[in-house]
Design a protein around this motif. Structure first.
Motif, PDB file in Angstrom:
ATOM      1  N   ASP A 275      12.503  79.459 -73.898  1.00  0.00           N
ATOM      2  CA  ASP A 275      11.522  80.006 -72.815  1.00  0.00           C
ATOM      3  C   ASP A 275      11.328  78.993 -71.955  1.00  0.00           C
ATOM      4  OD1 ASP A 275       9.180  82.125 -72.080  1.00  0.00           O
ATOM      5  OD2 ASP A 275       8.427  79.950 -72.115  1.00  0.00           O
ATOM      6  N   VAL A 276      11.490  79.259 -70.430  1.00  0.00           N
ATOM      7  CA  VAL A 276      11.422  78.171 -69.246  1.00  0.00           C
ATOM      8  C   VAL A 276      10.082  77.665 -69.279  1.00  0.00           C
ATOM      9  CG1 VAL A 276      11.189  79.788 -67.477  1.00  0.00           C
ATOM     10  CG2 VAL A 276      12.326  77.899 -66.984  1.00  0.00           C
ATOM     11  N   LEU A 277       8.876  78.268 -69.333  1.00  0.00           N
ATOM     12  CA  LEU A 277       7.807  77.647 -69.372  1.00  0.00           C
ATOM     13  C   LEU A 277       7.604  76.839 -70.310  1.00  0.00           C
ATOM     14  CD1 LEU A 277       5.602  80.731 -67.964  1.00  0.00           C
ATOM     15  CD2 LEU A 277       6.338  78.534 -66.709  1.00  0.00           C
ATOM     16  N   ARG A 278       7.847  77.237 -71.668  1.00  0.00           N
ATOM     17  CA  ARG A 278       7.636  76.181 -72.579  1.00  0.00           C
ATOM     18  C   ARG A 278       8.375  74.768 -72.363  1.00  0.00           C
ATOM     19  NH1 ARG A 278       6.829  79.949 -77.881  1.00  0.00           N
ATOM     20  NH2 ARG A 278       5.856  81.777 -76.930  1.00  0.00           N
ATOM     21  N   LEU A 279       9.685  75.246 -71.916  1.00  0.00           N
ATOM     22  CA  LEU A 279      10.504  73.929 -71.580  1.00  0.00           C
ATOM     23  C   LEU A 279       9.845  72.934 -70.715  1.00  0.00           C
ATOM     24  CD1 LEU A 279      13.329  72.342 -71.865  1.00  0.00           C
ATOM     25  CD2 LEU A 279      14.181  74.092 -70.023  1.00  0.00           C
ATOM     26  N   LEU A 280       9.166  73.691 -69.559  1.00  0.00           N
ATOM     27  CA  LEU A 280       8.481  72.969 -68.284  1.00  0.00           C
ATOM     28  C   LEU A 280       7.356  72.408 -69.037  1.00  0.00           C
ATOM     29  CD1 LEU A 280       8.195  72.761 -65.326  1.00  0.00           C
ATOM     30  CD2 LEU A 280       6.703  74.476 -65.365  1.00  0.00           C
ATOM     31  N   ILE A 281       6.515  72.732 -70.007  1.00  0.00           N
ATOM     32  CA  ILE A 281       5.553  72.018 -70.544  1.00  0.00           C
ATOM     33  C   ILE A 281       6.132  70.788 -71.471  1.00  0.00           C
ATOM     34  CG2 ILE A 281       3.818  72.316 -72.210  1.00  0.00           C
ATOM     35  CD1 ILE A 281       3.589  75.110 -71.457  1.00  0.00           C
ATOM     36  N   ALA A 282       7.000  71.036 -72.090  1.00  0.00           N
ATOM     37  CA  ALA A 282       7.706  69.878 -72.895  1.00  0.00           C
ATOM     38  C   ALA A 282       8.096  68.723 -71.873  1.00  0.00           C
ATOM     39  CB  ALA A 282       8.826  70.508 -73.563  1.00  0.00           C
ATOM     40  N   LEU A 283       8.794  69.061 -70.721  1.00  0.00           N
ATOM     41  CA  LEU A 283       9.193  67.966 -69.971  1.00  0.00           C
ATOM     42  C   LEU A 283       8.130  67.389 -69.083  1.00  0.00           C
ATOM     43  CD1 LEU A 283      12.310  69.678 -68.576  1.00  0.00           C
ATOM     44  CD2 LEU A 283      12.371  67.911 -70.449  1.00  0.00           C
ATOM     45  N   ASN A 284       7.067  68.042 -68.875  1.00  0.00           N
ATOM     46  CA  ASN A 284       5.729  67.534 -68.280  1.00  0.00           C
ATOM     47  C   ASN A 284       4.721  66.770 -69.207  1.00  0.00           C
ATOM     48  OD1 ASN A 284       5.824  67.737 -65.171  1.00  0.00           O
ATOM     49  ND2 ASN A 284       6.258  69.903 -65.680  1.00  0.00           N
ATOM     50  N   SER A 285       5.151  66.950 -70.289  1.00  0.00           N
ATOM     51  CA  SER A 285       4.247  66.429 -71.309  1.00  0.00           C
ATOM     52  C   SER A 285       4.127  64.728 -71.113  1.00  0.00           C
ATOM     53  CB  SER A 285       4.660  66.494 -72.647  1.00  0.00           C
ATOM     54  OG  SER A 285       5.715  66.010 -73.116  1.00  0.00           O
ATOM     55  N   SER A 286       2.961  64.024 -71.618  1.00  0.00           N
ATOM     56  CA  SER A 286       2.960  62.807 -71.507  1.00  0.00           C
ATOM     57  C   SER A 286       3.727  62.002 -72.594  1.00  0.00           C
ATOM     58  CB  SER A 286       1.283  62.367 -71.971  1.00  0.00           C
ATOM     59  OG  SER A 286       0.530  62.777 -70.837  1.00  0.00           O
ATOM     60  N   LEU A 287       4.064  62.890 -73.659  1.00  0.00           N
ATOM     61  CA  LEU A 287       4.928  62.232 -74.572  1.00  0.00           C
ATOM     62  C   LEU A 287       6.297  62.140 -74.008  1.00  0.00           C
ATOM     63  CD1 LEU A 287       5.381  61.326 -77.527  1.00  0.00           C
ATOM     64  CD2 LEU A 287       6.005  63.616 -78.038  1.00  0.00           C
ATOM     65  N   PHE A 288       6.885  62.790 -73.217  1.00  0.00           N
ATOM     66  CA  PHE A 288       8.235  62.853 -72.485  1.00  0.00           C
ATOM     67  C   PHE A 288       8.005  61.990 -71.672  1.00  0.00           C
ATOM     68  CE2 PHE A 288      11.779  64.273 -69.749  1.00  0.00           C
ATOM     69  CZ  PHE A 288      12.825  64.316 -70.816  1.00  0.00           C
ATOM     70  N   ALA A 289       6.875  61.548 -71.117  1.00  0.00           N
ATOM     71  CA  ALA A 289       6.634  60.561 -69.959  1.00  0.00           C
ATOM     72  C   ALA A 289       6.956  59.270 -70.715  1.00  0.00           C
ATOM     73  CB  ALA A 289       5.119  60.406 -69.334  1.00  0.00           C
ATOM     74  N   LEU A 290       6.328  58.990 -71.985  1.00  0.00           N
ATOM     75  CA  LEU A 290       6.703  57.907 -72.693  1.00  0.00           C
ATOM     76  C   LEU A 290       8.073  57.693 -73.030  1.00  0.00           C
ATOM     77  CD1 LEU A 290       5.612  55.394 -74.464  1.00  0.00           C
ATOM     78  CD2 LEU A 290       5.391  57.176 -76.574  1.00  0.00           C
ATOM     79  N   PHE A 291       8.753  58.705 -73.467  1.00  0.00           N
ATOM     80  CA  PHE A 291      10.176  58.538 -73.843  1.00  0.00           C
ATOM     81  C   PHE A 291      10.780  58.210 -72.640  1.00  0.00           C
ATOM     82  CE2 PHE A 291       9.868  62.146 -77.281  1.00  0.00           C
ATOM     83  CZ  PHE A 291       9.150  60.876 -78.007  1.00  0.00           C
ATOM     84  N   LYS A 292      10.714  58.658 -71.479  1.00  0.00           N
ATOM     85  CA  LYS A 292      11.391  58.287 -70.228  1.00  0.00           C
ATOM     86  C   LYS A 292      11.266  56.867 -69.874  1.00  0.00           C
ATOM     87  CE  LYS A 292       9.649  61.615 -67.590  1.00  0.00           C
ATOM     88  NZ  LYS A 292       9.505  62.592 -66.375  1.00  0.00           N
ATOM     89  N   GLU A 293      10.118  56.297 -70.170  1.00  0.00           N
ATOM     90  CA  GLU A 293       9.794  55.007 -69.789  1.00  0.00           C
ATOM     91  C   GLU A 293      10.685  53.964 -70.728  1.00  0.00           C
ATOM     92  OE1 GLU A 293       8.106  53.199 -67.441  1.00  0.00           O
ATOM     93  OE2 GLU A 293       8.013  55.277 -66.469  1.00  0.00           O
ATOM     94  N   LEU A 294      10.854  54.441 -72.015  1.00  0.00           N
ATOM     95  CA  LEU A 294      11.578  53.684 -72.854  1.00  0.00           C
ATOM     96  C   LEU A 294      12.956  53.944 -72.914  1.00  0.00           C
ATOM     97  CD1 LEU A 294       9.243  53.935 -75.964  1.00  0.00           C
ATOM     98  CD2 LEU A 294       9.563  51.996 -74.343  1.00  0.00           C
ATOM     99  N   LEU A 295      13.575  55.028 -72.424  1.00  0.00           N
ATOM    100  CA  LEU A 295      15.166  55.544 -72.785  1.00  0.00           C
ATOM    101  C   LEU A 295      15.793  55.424 -71.581  1.00  0.00           C
ATOM    102  CD1 LEU A 295      14.291  58.044 -75.347  1.00  0.00           C
ATOM    103  CD2 LEU A 295      15.048  55.746 -75.787  1.00  0.00           C
ATOM    104  N   ALA A 296      15.103  55.201 -70.517  1.00  0.00           N
ATOM    105  CA  ALA A 296      15.976  55.462 -69.269  1.00  0.00           C
ATOM    106  C   ALA A 296      16.369  53.870 -68.878  1.00  0.00           C
ATOM    107  CB  ALA A 296      15.490  55.915 -67.979  1.00  0.00           C
ATOM    108  N   ARG A 297      17.569  53.473 -68.344  1.00  0.00           N
ATOM    109  CA  ARG A 297      17.993  52.232 -67.807  1.00  0.00           C
ATOM    110  C   ARG A 297      16.982  51.712 -66.653  1.00  0.00           C
ATOM    111  NH1 ARG A 297      23.306  53.100 -69.488  1.00  0.00           N
ATOM    112  NH2 ARG A 297      23.816  51.752 -71.339  1.00  0.00           N
ATOM    113  N   PRO A 298      16.801  50.674 -66.313  1.00  0.00           N
ATOM    114  CA  PRO A 298      16.003  50.120 -65.114  1.00  0.00           C
ATOM    115  C   PRO A 298      17.033  50.264 -63.849  1.00  0.00           C
ATOM    116  CG  PRO A 298      16.607  48.304 -66.491  1.00  0.00           C
ATOM    117  CD  PRO A 298      16.968  49.486 -67.257  1.00  0.00           C
ATOM    118  N   PRO A 299      16.588  50.445 -62.453  1.00  0.00           N
ATOM    119  CA  PRO A 299      17.533  50.552 -61.746  1.00  0.00           C
ATOM    120  C   PRO A 299      18.607  49.625 -61.584  1.00  0.00           C
ATOM    121  CG  PRO A 299      15.022  50.731 -60.904  1.00  0.00           C
ATOM    122  CD  PRO A 299      15.141  50.301 -62.118  1.00  0.00           C
ATOM    123  N   GLU A 300      19.762  49.793 -60.914  1.00  0.00           N
ATOM    124  CA  GLU A 300      20.717  48.975 -60.875  1.00  0.00           C
ATOM    125  C   GLU A 300      20.186  47.709 -60.030  1.00  0.00           C
ATOM    126  OE1 GLU A 300      24.186  50.848 -59.230  1.00  0.00           O
ATOM    127  OE2 GLU A 300      24.166  52.320 -60.633  1.00  0.00           O
TER     128      GLU A 300
END
Length: 412
Positions: A275-300
């Motif tokens: 379901d696209v709306l539930r996917l949208l909620i998961a990707l906008n969640s504060s938990l996913f914000a935490l995951f992005k900060e930890l799992l993405a590399r810093p800029p080149e």
């Protein structure tokens, strides 16, 4: 050793051997560390083991253990695809004009052609302009004329074009995006525009030939790998868009009118039965914000500032399984998608640099976050930790960049 990581998911990522107030010892496999260090071309570029295993807050590891199979890789529920590269933005990107110019093909003003206000009215109603309607447009080279609505689509290029999560296509540029690469099937004004593109003088903006004037867009090296040069290919319509760069705001954009997507953004295409709306909620969640900060590399080049996230990094990130989320309540979701998105620490009600007091997330954010937290079984204390740790990571990254602590629109 966890030999089948894909099935046992995140619980086998590492084992805590010792975790005290003074020390944290984590055991991970060499296979896992090697995989984390691969870039999008499959080459080892160095992992984030120092930034992740040593810097990650305790709540990150507790959630991985507690959630178990309720977390899935984003690639399991959606395809992430980078938007198109035109190679000649001044030709392909056009503004809809507020007036009707003299047509360079017909030598007259088309009185029934759509101007900026008239064309935007269709999109505001959730409709597309009639395919045969002419639209008054201007490109970046100074050309003014008319193109059929069938070959034009709104184009979303940057987070700065969307102060809210919902993409407002009425304010966007348009992209020349015919459905086919067959010249003979192009409508009259679109064929004339391609002919114009093959003759117009263009100044090379980059590379060894910078500053030279060439004849025709096809002379640019940036389009010579495409056949025909004027066709960007077939592109699916995506309702969910992720950014390549993030600063202090966190977002997955809602694209209900299917704007085309530039290469600084990513299309997110849900897999079967997601379901696209539930996917949208998961990707906008504060938990996913935490995951992005930890799992993405810093800029080149390192340092703070914008967070750079590539396709393969998004694909590997855990998200709450959208199939397990409860359906969202309409009012909080509508409010969340319509209002301006704030710096993340403001979204969760914390004040840097001290972050004193309890988090007080905005009501619509809290309502949607609770759908995620409830699914994973997080306690109230754990929810507060997610807010606090994610906000602090965002703040520290921004503060590290030359002391610039305010949101900037350029990279979102």
């Amino acid at each position: 050793m966890c030999k089948n990581f894909s099935k046992r998911k995140w619980r086998c990522a590492m084992r805590t051997m010792r975790d005290t107030e003074n020390a944290r010892i984590l055991a991970s496999t060499t296979t896992r560390l090697l995989k984390e260090g691969l870039d999008e071309r499959g080459r080892y570029a160095g992992g984030k083991w120092g930034g992740l295993y040593l810097r990650a807050p305790d709540i990150y590891f507790r959630i991985l253990e507690k959630a178990g199979d309720k977390l899935v890789r984003l690639s399991e529920v959606a395809e992430v695809r980078r938007g198109f590269t035109t190679g000649a933005n001044d030709f392909f990107y056009l503004k809809v004009l507020p007036h009707r110019p003299i047509c360079p093909l017909c030598g007259k003003v088309h009185e029934k052609a759509l101007t900026q206000e008239e064309e935007a009215t269709y999109w505001a109603k959730g409709e597309r302009p009639p395919e045969k309607a002419l639209v008054a447009v201007r490109n970046g080279l100074g050309w003014e004329g008319y193109l059929e609505a069938a070959v034009l689509r709104p184009v979303f290029k940057s987070p700065k074009e969307a102060p809210a999560l919902t993409v407002d296509v009425g304010n966007l540029n348009r992209v020349f995006l015919p459905a086919s690469g067959d010249y003979q099937t192009l409508p009259l004004h679109a064929r004339n525009y391609v002919d114009y593109g093959e003759q117009v003088p263009v100044v090379v903006a980059r590379g060894r030939s910078r500053g030279q004037t060439l004849v025709g867009i096809p002379s640019l090296s940036t389009v010579q790998g495409r056949r025909p040069w004027w066709w960007l290919g077939e592109w699916p319509e995506a309702q969910v868009i992720l950014p390549m760069f993030e600063r202090a705001r966190k977002y997955a954009f809602w694209n209900p009118h299917h704007a085309a997507i530039d290469n600084a953004l990513y299309l997110v295409l849900p897999r079967y039965e997601i379901d696209v709306l539930r996917l949208l909620i998961a990707l906008n969640s504060s938990l996913f914000a935490l995951f992005k900060e930890l799992l993405a590399r810093p800029p080149e080049g390192g340092g703070g500032g914008p967070l750079q996230i590539k396709v393969y990094q998004y694909e590997e990130m855990p998200i709450p399984d959208p199939k397990l989320l409860s359906p969202p309540t309409q009012k909080p979701l509508e409010d969340f998608l319509a209002r301006p998105i704030r710096n993340f620490w403001e979204e969760v009600g914390l004040t840097p640099p001290g972050f004193a007091g309890l988090p007080a997330p905005l009501p619509d954010r809290k309502a949607l976050d609770d759908l995620v937290f409830d699914t994973l079984g997080l306690s109230e204390e754990e929810r507060q930790e997610v807010y606090r740790e994610a906000a602090q990571l965002v703040w520290e990254r921004i503060a590290k960049a030359r002391g610039d602590l305010e949101e900037e629109g350029g990279t979102g």
